[in-house]
Scaffold this motif. Structure first.
Motif, PDB file in Angstrom:
ATOM      1  N   SER A  39       0.801  -1.231   0.000  1.00 27.45           N
ATOM      2  CA  SER A  39       0.000   0.000   0.000  1.00 27.45           C
ATOM      3  C   SER A  39       0.833   1.279   0.000  1.00 27.45           C
ATOM      4  O   SER A  39       0.273   2.369  -0.137  1.00 27.45           O
ATOM      5  CB  SER A  39      -0.950   0.007   1.207  1.00 27.45           C
ATOM      6  OG  SER A  39      -0.239   0.193   2.415  1.00 27.45           O
ATOM      7  N   ALA A  40       2.153   1.159   0.152  1.00 21.30           N
ATOM      8  CA  ALA A  40       2.998   2.353   0.122  1.00 21.30           C
ATOM      9  C   ALA A  40       2.845   3.062  -1.222  1.00 21.30           C
ATOM     10  O   ALA A  40       3.002   2.440  -2.278  1.00 21.30           O
ATOM     11  CB  ALA A  40       4.459   1.968   0.353  1.00 21.30           C
ATOM     12  N   GLN A  41       2.507   4.346  -1.177  1.00 21.57           N
ATOM     13  CA  GLN A  41       2.295   5.156  -2.385  1.00 21.57           C
ATOM     14  C   GLN A  41       1.227   4.538  -3.300  1.00 21.57           C
ATOM     15  O   GLN A  41       1.320   4.608  -4.521  1.00 21.57           O
ATOM     16  CB  GLN A  41       3.610   5.337  -3.145  1.00 21.57           C
ATOM     17  CG  GLN A  41       4.688   6.048  -2.320  1.00 21.57           C
ATOM     18  CD  GLN A  41       5.962   6.290  -3.094  1.00 21.57           C
ATOM     19  OE1 GLN A  41       5.931   6.782  -4.209  1.00 21.57           O
ATOM     20  NE2 GLN A  41       7.088   5.926  -2.495  1.00 21.57           N
ATOM     21  N   GLY A  80       1.558   0.703  -8.090  1.00 21.75           N
ATOM     22  CA  GLY A  80       2.773   1.459  -8.327  1.00 21.75           C
ATOM     23  C   GLY A  80       3.994   0.815  -7.688  1.00 21.75           C
ATOM     24  O   GLY A  80       3.905   0.241  -6.601  1.00 21.75           O
ATOM     25  N   LEU A  81       5.128   0.907  -8.390  1.00 23.29           N
ATOM     26  CA  LEU A  81       6.398   0.358  -7.916  1.00 23.29           C
ATOM     27  C   LEU A  81       6.328  -1.154  -7.690  1.00 23.29           C
ATOM     28  O   LEU A  81       6.975  -1.698  -6.799  1.00 23.29           O
ATOM     29  CB  LEU A  81       6.826   1.049  -6.613  1.00 23.29           C
ATOM     30  CG  LEU A  81       6.900   2.586  -6.639  1.00 23.29           C
ATOM     31  CD1 LEU A  81       7.212   3.131  -5.258  1.00 23.29           C
ATOM     32  CD2 LEU A  81       7.946   3.062  -7.635  1.00 23.29           C
ATOM     33  N   PRO A 133      -1.174  -1.265  21.016  1.00 24.01           N
ATOM     34  CA  PRO A 133      -1.575   0.147  20.918  1.00 24.01           C
ATOM     35  C   PRO A 133      -0.547   1.010  20.199  1.00 24.01           C
ATOM     36  O   PRO A 133      -0.033   1.989  20.747  1.00 24.01           O
ATOM     37  CB  PRO A 133      -1.718   0.559  22.382  1.00 24.01           C
ATOM     38  CG  PRO A 133      -0.704  -0.283  23.095  1.00 24.01           C
ATOM     39  CD  PRO A 133      -0.741  -1.621  22.388  1.00 24.01           C
ATOM     40  N   THR A 134      -0.251   0.656  18.953  1.00 23.22           N
ATOM     41  CA  THR A 134       0.692   1.427  18.154  1.00 23.22           C
ATOM     42  C   THR A 134      -0.071   2.379  17.236  1.00 23.22           C
ATOM     43  O   THR A 134      -1.226   2.127  16.892  1.00 23.22           O
ATOM     44  CB  THR A 134       1.577   0.500  17.304  1.00 23.22           C
ATOM     45  OG1 THR A 134       0.724  -0.356  16.527  1.00 23.22           O
ATOM     46  CG2 THR A 134       2.465  -0.360  18.176  1.00 23.22           C
ATOM     47  N   ILE A 135       0.585   3.448  16.846  1.00 21.03           N
ATOM     48  CA  ILE A 135      -0.028   4.442  15.961  1.00 21.03           C
ATOM     49  C   ILE A 135       0.873   4.648  14.756  1.00 21.03           C
ATOM     50  O   ILE A 135       1.990   5.144  14.882  1.00 21.03           O
ATOM     51  CB  ILE A 135      -0.258   5.780  16.692  1.00 21.03           C
ATOM     52  CG1 ILE A 135      -1.167   5.566  17.912  1.00 21.03           C
ATOM     53  CG2 ILE A 135      -0.872   6.803  15.742  1.00 21.03           C
ATOM     54  CD1 ILE A 135      -1.386   6.823  18.744  1.00 21.03           C
ATOM     55  N   ALA A 136       0.388   4.236  13.599  1.00 26.90           N
ATOM     56  CA  ALA A 136       1.154   4.370  12.356  1.00 26.90           C
ATOM     57  C   ALA A 136       0.810   5.704  11.715  1.00 26.90           C
ATOM     58  O   ALA A 136      -0.303   5.895  11.234  1.00 26.90           O
ATOM     59  CB  ALA A 136       0.827   3.221  11.408  1.00 26.90           C
ATOM     60  N   VAL A 137       1.757   6.626  11.695  1.00 24.21           N
ATOM     61  CA  VAL A 137       1.486   7.968  11.194  1.00 24.21           C
ATOM     62  C   VAL A 137       1.726   8.040   9.685  1.00 24.21           C
ATOM     63  O   VAL A 137       2.858   8.039   9.224  1.00 24.21           O
ATOM     64  CB  VAL A 137       2.361   9.012  11.918  1.00 24.21           C
ATOM     65  CG1 VAL A 137       2.104  10.406  11.345  1.00 24.21           C
ATOM     66  CG2 VAL A 137       2.063   8.990  13.411  1.00 24.21           C
ATOM     67  N   ASP A 138       0.627   8.086   8.947  1.00 26.63           N
ATOM     68  CA  ASP A 138       0.711   8.284   7.494  1.00 26.63           C
ATOM     69  C   ASP A 138       0.400   9.755   7.203  1.00 26.63           C
ATOM     70  O   ASP A 138       0.333  10.582   8.113  1.00 26.63           O
ATOM     71  CB  ASP A 138      -0.252   7.349   6.758  1.00 26.63           C
ATOM     72  CG  ASP A 138      -1.711   7.697   7.022  1.00 26.63           C
ATOM     73  OD1 ASP A 138      -1.988   8.509   7.933  1.00 26.63           O
ATOM     74  OD2 ASP A 138      -2.580   7.173   6.313  1.00 26.63           O
ATOM     75  N   THR A 139       0.225  10.088   5.943  1.00 31.73           N
ATOM     76  CA  THR A 139      -0.031  11.492   5.577  1.00 31.73           C
ATOM     77  C   THR A 139      -1.339  12.011   6.188  1.00 31.73           C
ATOM     78  O   THR A 139      -1.424  13.179   6.567  1.00 31.73           O
ATOM     79  CB  THR A 139      -0.076  11.661   4.052  1.00 31.73           C
ATOM     80  OG1 THR A 139      -1.079  10.774   3.504  1.00 31.73           O
ATOM     81  CG2 THR A 139       1.264  11.340   3.421  1.00 31.73           C
ATOM     82  N   HIS A 140      -2.349  11.146   6.283  1.00 35.60           N
ATOM     83  CA  HIS A 140      -3.632  11.567   6.851  1.00 35.60           C
ATOM     84  C   HIS A 140      -3.495  11.903   8.339  1.00 35.60           C
ATOM     85  O   HIS A 140      -3.961  12.945   8.804  1.00 35.60           O
ATOM     86  CB  HIS A 140      -4.687  10.479   6.666  1.00 35.60           C
ATOM     87  CG  HIS A 140      -5.037  10.190   5.249  1.00 35.60           C
ATOM     88  ND1 HIS A 140      -5.582  11.129   4.404  1.00 35.60           N
ATOM     89  CD2 HIS A 140      -4.920   9.059   4.512  1.00 35.60           C
ATOM     90  CE1 HIS A 140      -5.789  10.595   3.214  1.00 35.60           C
ATOM     91  NE2 HIS A 140      -5.394   9.341   3.256  1.00 35.60           N
ATOM     92  N   ILE A 141      -2.870  11.004   9.083  1.00 40.74           N
ATOM     93  CA  ILE A 141      -2.727  11.214  10.525  1.00 40.74           C
ATOM     94  C   ILE A 141      -1.796  12.394  10.805  1.00 40.74           C
ATOM     95  O   ILE A 141      -2.040  13.184  11.725  1.00 40.74           O
ATOM     96  CB  ILE A 141      -2.222   9.931  11.207  1.00 40.74           C
ATOM     97  CG1 ILE A 141      -3.284   8.830  11.085  1.00 40.74           C
ATOM     98  CG2 ILE A 141      -1.887  10.190  12.672  1.00 40.74           C
ATOM     99  CD1 ILE A 141      -2.900   7.518  11.721  1.00 40.74           C
TER     100      ILE A 141
END
Length: 223
Positions: A39-41, A80-81, A133-141
């Protein structure tokens, strides 16, 4: 944002969506790992379209190795990629089989050693597959955290650490999904839909985006 407002911020998001889930389709921790890496990019919709048939047959790293890199490429060539991603998925499958008995590890450091797996991917797997309880910070977050004043930071890691610090414990497990879905569907990048946002009064963003004018209320066109 004040701590009391942060609690209320999450409480409202939780009220509207008590049990949020990832929009990526998967069948077990391994297929989740693959889906997140792909799902990256790329969009979740695009990844799901490519992996539905793949995951019907390939559910383990052993099966992925049997499929082979060229076989995998045929499934994910719309992403992509895909050439680089296919190479990484195969290399990760080999490590999982040789070093972890075909099981996905439950520790971030071990996950990050896999090709194509960074901190964000590892956090998603730990949260979704294993309930950590981890938080994955993508562009939205990243956007939502800075725009609202929830957790200010100059880079994803800074925002992640701040979110872990300020998010009340009852909301930690689902915080990642509430924030990403809020950013994806309401607090959008170009035009946030403040008029229908459940936490608009708690948000530091100004000026708030007004509701779009309906066609019926628009001035009649000149003849």
């Amino acid at each position: 944002m004040k701590q009391a407002d942060i609690f209320e911020f999450y409480r409202r998001l939780a009220e509207s969506n008590p049990t949020p889930e990832t929009e990526l389709e998967y069948v077990n921790p391994y297929t989740l790992l693959v889906a997140v890496a792909l799902s990256a990019q790329a969009t979740d919709v695009g990844v799901n379209k490519a992996t539905r048939k793949l995951f019907a047959d390939v559910k383990t790293p052993e099966a992925m190795l049997e499929l082979g890199e060229e076989g995998l490429k045929q499934h994910i060539k719309t992403i992509g990629l895909f050439n680089m991603k296919a190479k990484n998925v195969m290399a990760a499958a080999r490590i999982l089989v040789d070093e972890y008995g075909g099981e996905v590890p439950r520790e971030r450091a071990m996950l990050e050693k896999l090709p194509g797996v960074g901190r964000k991917t590892a956090n998603v797997v730990l949260n979704v597959a294993f309930g950590q309880p981890t938080i994955a910070v993508d562009t939205h977050i990243f956007r939502v955290s800075n725009r609202t004043g929830l957790a200010l930071g100059k880079d994803p890691l800074a925002v992640e650490l701040k979110l872990e610090k300020v998010t009340p414990e009852p909301f930690l497990t689902h915080a990642h999904h509430w924030l990403i879905l809020h950013g994806r569907y309401i607090c959008k990048a170009r035009t946030p839909e403040c008029w229908r946002c459940p936490v608009a009064d708690l948000c530091a963003f100004k000026p708030k985006t007004p509701a779009p004018k309906s066609k019926s209320s628009a001035a009649p066109a000149a003849r």
